[in-house]
Design a protein around this motif. Structure first.
Motif, PDB file in Angstrom:
ATOM      1  N   GLU A 165      12.298  15.693  48.259  1.00  0.00           N
ATOM      2  CA  GLU A 165      11.822  16.787  47.415  1.00  0.00           C
ATOM      3  C   GLU A 165      10.298  16.867  47.424  1.00  0.00           C
ATOM      4  O   GLU A 165       9.716  17.969  47.468  1.00  0.00           O
ATOM      5  CB  GLU A 165      12.323  16.616  45.980  1.00  0.00           C
ATOM      6  CG  GLU A 165      13.805  16.860  45.795  1.00  0.00           C
ATOM      7  CD  GLU A 165      14.689  15.767  46.407  1.00  0.00           C
ATOM      8  OE1 GLU A 165      14.182  14.615  46.570  1.00  0.00           O
ATOM      9  OE2 GLU A 165      15.856  16.065  46.716  1.00  0.00           O
ATOM     10  N   GLU A 166       9.631  15.720  47.378  1.00  0.00           N
ATOM     11  CA  GLU A 166       8.163  15.712  47.380  1.00  0.00           C
ATOM     12  C   GLU A 166       7.610  16.219  48.710  1.00  0.00           C
ATOM     13  O   GLU A 166       6.636  16.979  48.743  1.00  0.00           O
ATOM     14  CB  GLU A 166       7.652  14.305  47.106  1.00  0.00           C
ATOM     15  CG  GLU A 166       7.865  13.845  45.680  1.00  0.00           C
ATOM     16  CD  GLU A 166       7.516  12.384  45.489  1.00  0.00           C
ATOM     17  OE1 GLU A 166       7.206  11.994  44.356  1.00  0.00           O
ATOM     18  OE2 GLU A 166       7.559  11.612  46.472  1.00  0.00           O
ATOM     19  N   ILE A 167       8.239  15.811  49.796  1.00  0.00           N
ATOM     20  CA  ILE A 167       7.783  16.251  51.117  1.00  0.00           C
ATOM     21  C   ILE A 167       8.018  17.750  51.281  1.00  0.00           C
ATOM     22  O   ILE A 167       7.172  18.469  51.825  1.00  0.00           O
ATOM     23  CB  ILE A 167       8.500  15.466  52.228  1.00  0.00           C
ATOM     24  CG1 ILE A 167       8.119  13.989  52.151  1.00  0.00           C
ATOM     25  CG2 ILE A 167       8.148  16.030  53.608  1.00  0.00           C
ATOM     26  CD1 ILE A 167       8.921  13.099  53.062  1.00  0.00           C
ATOM     27  N   LEU A 226       5.210  12.541  57.148  1.00  0.00           N
ATOM     28  CA  LEU A 226       5.353  12.008  55.791  1.00  0.00           C
ATOM     29  C   LEU A 226       6.744  11.441  55.565  1.00  0.00           C
ATOM     30  O   LEU A 226       6.943  10.544  54.749  1.00  0.00           O
ATOM     31  CB  LEU A 226       5.066  13.113  54.759  1.00  0.00           C
ATOM     32  CG  LEU A 226       3.640  13.670  54.738  1.00  0.00           C
ATOM     33  CD1 LEU A 226       3.550  14.845  53.768  1.00  0.00           C
ATOM     34  CD2 LEU A 226       2.654  12.576  54.342  1.00  0.00           C
ATOM     35  N   GLY A 227       7.724  11.978  56.314  1.00  0.00           N
ATOM     36  CA  GLY A 227       9.104  11.529  56.132  1.00  0.00           C
ATOM     37  C   GLY A 227       9.557  10.496  57.140  1.00  0.00           C
ATOM     38  O   GLY A 227      10.762  10.298  57.329  1.00  0.00           O
ATOM     39  N   ALA A 228       8.608   9.826  57.793  1.00  0.00           N
ATOM     40  CA  ALA A 228       8.956   8.873  58.845  1.00  0.00           C
ATOM     41  C   ALA A 228       9.858   7.749  58.344  1.00  0.00           C
ATOM     42  O   ALA A 228      10.642   7.182  59.107  1.00  0.00           O
ATOM     43  CB  ALA A 228       7.688   8.283  59.465  1.00  0.00           C
ATOM     44  N   ARG A 229       9.787   7.451  57.056  1.00  0.00           N
ATOM     45  CA  ARG A 229      10.599   6.352  56.520  1.00  0.00           C
ATOM     46  C   ARG A 229      11.882   6.826  55.853  1.00  0.00           C
ATOM     47  O   ARG A 229      12.608   6.038  55.257  1.00  0.00           O
ATOM     48  CB  ARG A 229       9.768   5.540  55.526  1.00  0.00           C
ATOM     49  CG  ARG A 229       8.571   4.869  56.186  1.00  0.00           C
ATOM     50  CD  ARG A 229       7.921   3.854  55.280  1.00  0.00           C
ATOM     51  NE  ARG A 229       6.796   3.201  55.928  1.00  0.00           N
ATOM     52  CZ  ARG A 229       6.138   2.168  55.421  1.00  0.00           C
ATOM     53  NH1 ARG A 229       6.499   1.675  54.248  1.00  0.00           N
ATOM     54  NH2 ARG A 229       5.116   1.633  56.080  1.00  0.00           N
ATOM     55  N   LEU A 230      12.154   8.109  55.949  1.00  0.00           N
ATOM     56  CA  LEU A 230      13.416   8.614  55.412  1.00  0.00           C
ATOM     57  C   LEU A 230      14.563   8.156  56.306  1.00  0.00           C
ATOM     58  O   LEU A 230      14.380   7.925  57.501  1.00  0.00           O
ATOM     59  CB  LEU A 230      13.404  10.145  55.361  1.00  0.00           C
ATOM     60  CG  LEU A 230      12.347  10.810  54.472  1.00  0.00           C
ATOM     61  CD1 LEU A 230      12.451  12.328  54.612  1.00  0.00           C
ATOM     62  CD2 LEU A 230      12.522  10.404  53.019  1.00  0.00           C
ATOM     63  N   ASN A 231      15.755   8.048  55.718  1.00  0.00           N
ATOM     64  CA  ASN A 231      16.905   7.701  56.549  1.00  0.00           C
ATOM     65  C   ASN A 231      17.468   8.956  57.214  1.00  0.00           C
ATOM     66  O   ASN A 231      16.980  10.064  56.996  1.00  0.00           O
ATOM     67  CB  ASN A 231      17.982   6.973  55.740  1.00  0.00           C
ATOM     68  CG  ASN A 231      18.557   7.825  54.610  1.00  0.00           C
ATOM     69  OD1 ASN A 231      18.763   9.031  54.761  1.00  0.00           O
ATOM     70  ND2 ASN A 231      18.824   7.193  53.470  1.00  0.00           N
ATOM     71  N   LEU A 261      16.315  22.051  54.207  1.00  0.00           N
ATOM     72  CA  LEU A 261      15.487  22.752  53.231  1.00  0.00           C
ATOM     73  C   LEU A 261      14.417  23.593  53.939  1.00  0.00           C
ATOM     74  O   LEU A 261      14.197  24.760  53.602  1.00  0.00           O
ATOM     75  CB  LEU A 261      14.812  21.749  52.289  1.00  0.00           C
ATOM     76  CG  LEU A 261      15.716  21.029  51.281  1.00  0.00           C
ATOM     77  CD1 LEU A 261      14.968  19.886  50.617  1.00  0.00           C
ATOM     78  CD2 LEU A 261      16.228  22.004  50.241  1.00  0.00           C
ATOM     79  N   ILE A 262      13.769  22.991  54.927  1.00  0.00           N
ATOM     80  CA  ILE A 262      12.733  23.700  55.671  1.00  0.00           C
ATOM     81  C   ILE A 262      13.322  24.873  56.435  1.00  0.00           C
ATOM     82  O   ILE A 262      12.748  25.976  56.469  1.00  0.00           O
ATOM     83  CB  ILE A 262      12.028  22.728  56.642  1.00  0.00           C
ATOM     84  CG1 ILE A 262      11.198  21.705  55.862  1.00  0.00           C
ATOM     85  CG2 ILE A 262      11.143  23.490  57.637  1.00  0.00           C
ATOM     86  CD1 ILE A 262      10.604  20.604  56.713  1.00  0.00           C
ATOM     87  N   ASN A 263      14.482  24.665  57.020  1.00  0.00           N
ATOM     88  CA  ASN A 263      15.097  25.681  57.869  1.00  0.00           C
ATOM     89  C   ASN A 263      15.575  26.889  57.082  1.00  0.00           C
ATOM     90  O   ASN A 263      15.793  27.965  57.653  1.00  0.00           O
ATOM     91  CB  ASN A 263      16.267  25.065  58.647  1.00  0.00           C
ATOM     92  CG  ASN A 263      16.604  25.861  59.895  1.00  0.00           C
ATOM     93  OD1 ASN A 263      15.722  26.334  60.598  1.00  0.00           O
ATOM     94  ND2 ASN A 263      17.890  26.007  60.163  1.00  0.00           N
ATOM     95  N   ASP A 264      15.752  26.752  55.778  1.00  0.00           N
ATOM     96  CA  ASP A 264      16.176  27.879  54.953  1.00  0.00           C
ATOM     97  C   ASP A 264      15.029  28.855  54.686  1.00  0.00           C
ATOM     98  O   ASP A 264      15.264  29.970  54.225  1.00  0.00           O
ATOM     99  CB  ASP A 264      16.745  27.386  53.619  1.00  0.00           C
ATOM    100  CG  ASP A 264      18.206  27.002  53.734  1.00  0.00           C
ATOM    101  OD1 ASP A 264      18.843  27.402  54.730  1.00  0.00           O
ATOM    102  OD2 ASP A 264      18.716  26.294  52.851  1.00  0.00           O
ATOM    103  N   LEU A 265      13.802  28.435  54.947  1.00  0.00           N
ATOM    104  CA  LEU A 265      12.650  29.320  54.776  1.00  0.00           C
ATOM    105  C   LEU A 265      12.334  30.009  56.102  1.00  0.00           C
ATOM    106  O   LEU A 265      12.469  29.405  57.169  1.00  0.00           O
ATOM    107  CB  LEU A 265      11.422  28.518  54.331  1.00  0.00           C
ATOM    108  CG  LEU A 265      11.451  27.902  52.936  1.00  0.00           C
ATOM    109  CD1 LEU A 265      10.198  27.049  52.738  1.00  0.00           C
ATOM    110  CD2 LEU A 265      11.539  28.966  51.866  1.00  0.00           C
TER     111      LEU A 265
END
Length: 239
Positions: free
Chosen positions: A11-13, A107-112, A122-126
């Motif tokens: 959400e923050e990213i 920024l999301g490099a550590r996300l699973n 989320l990004i693709n919906d924009l």
């Protein structure tokens, strides 16, 4: 570095991505004349930055190596006078889309794996910056438009001021599409769809907005035959 010192949630990213995107879009649409003037080919290599406070800036790249965040395309000003203005803006938009994605996934490099998938969803919906600048409608699969999606499969406005969405869709065979359709986002603030809020859909770009974000009340919506969001109204009004 920022990523190591303060881990980010999806959400923050996405909030950071959305804010930077707003700034870039504003530079290439609403503030395009100012942006064009700042990109003087006689100056050094310039970059277009979108900032987390929704502002934009044309400036030199960061001097530190490696930079704290991925850098935008370098030297966008050099091609300005050698191309058609619209083509040049489209080129900057494409590079800006690439930069926005690179920052988000840096920024999301550590996300699973599942978190990265959700972030991209989320990004693709924009709409992309390129789609906004060139006034292209995002390509959508027919099931996305014609299905029981909470927003797009329903009427935009109703007499009680609510978007007509029917919870029973989930009970009538649409469970498999739930993940795809629960991420409808406001084209202004990026907030998630909620059935208990008034939403309005743009008849031009087909994006959806909180009524409060575009200053449209349920009563006002009843008298609108064809709604144009602020971005589309601005573009259509420009010579």
């Amino acid at each position: 570095m920022e990523m190591a010192s303060s881990p980010r949630t999806v959400e923050e990213i996405f909030k950071d991505y959305s804010a930077r995107r707003v700034g870039v879009v504003r530079a290439l649409t609403q503030d395009v004349d100012e942006f064009y003037g700042l990109c003087d080919p006689d100056k050094e290599n310039l970059c277009l930055y979108g900032h987390p406070n929704e502002s934009w800036e044309v400036t030199l790249p960061a001097e530190e190596v490696p930079p704290e965040l991925p850098e935008p395309a370098l030297g966008i000003n050099f091609a300005r006078d050698g191309m058609n203005r619209r083509d040049w803006l489209s080129l900057v938009a494409v590079h800006s889309d690439s930069w926005l994605l690179s920052v988000a996934f840096y920024l999301g490099a550590r996300l699973n794996r599942n978190e990265r998938k959700r972030l991209f969803s989320l990004i693709n919906d924009l709409p992309t910056v390129f789609e906004v600048v060139t006034e292209r409608k995002p390509a959508k699969d027919k099931p996305t438009v014609d299905s029981g999606s909470k927003a797009r499969g329903s009427t935009k406005r109703s007499s009680d001021g609510q978007v007509k969405s029917n919870p029973k869709y989930a009970e009538e065979g649409y469970e498999e599409e739930e993940d795809e359709h629960t991420e409808t986002l406001c084209g202004s603030c990026g907030g998630n769809y909620s059935a208990d809020e008034f939403w309005i859909g743009c008849d031009i770009c087909e994006r959806w907005f909180h009524g409060k974000c575009v200053k449209i009340t349920p009563a006002k919506a009843e008298s609108i035959k064809q709604y144009k969001c602020p971005s589309c109204s601005m573009r259509r009004g420009r010579p």
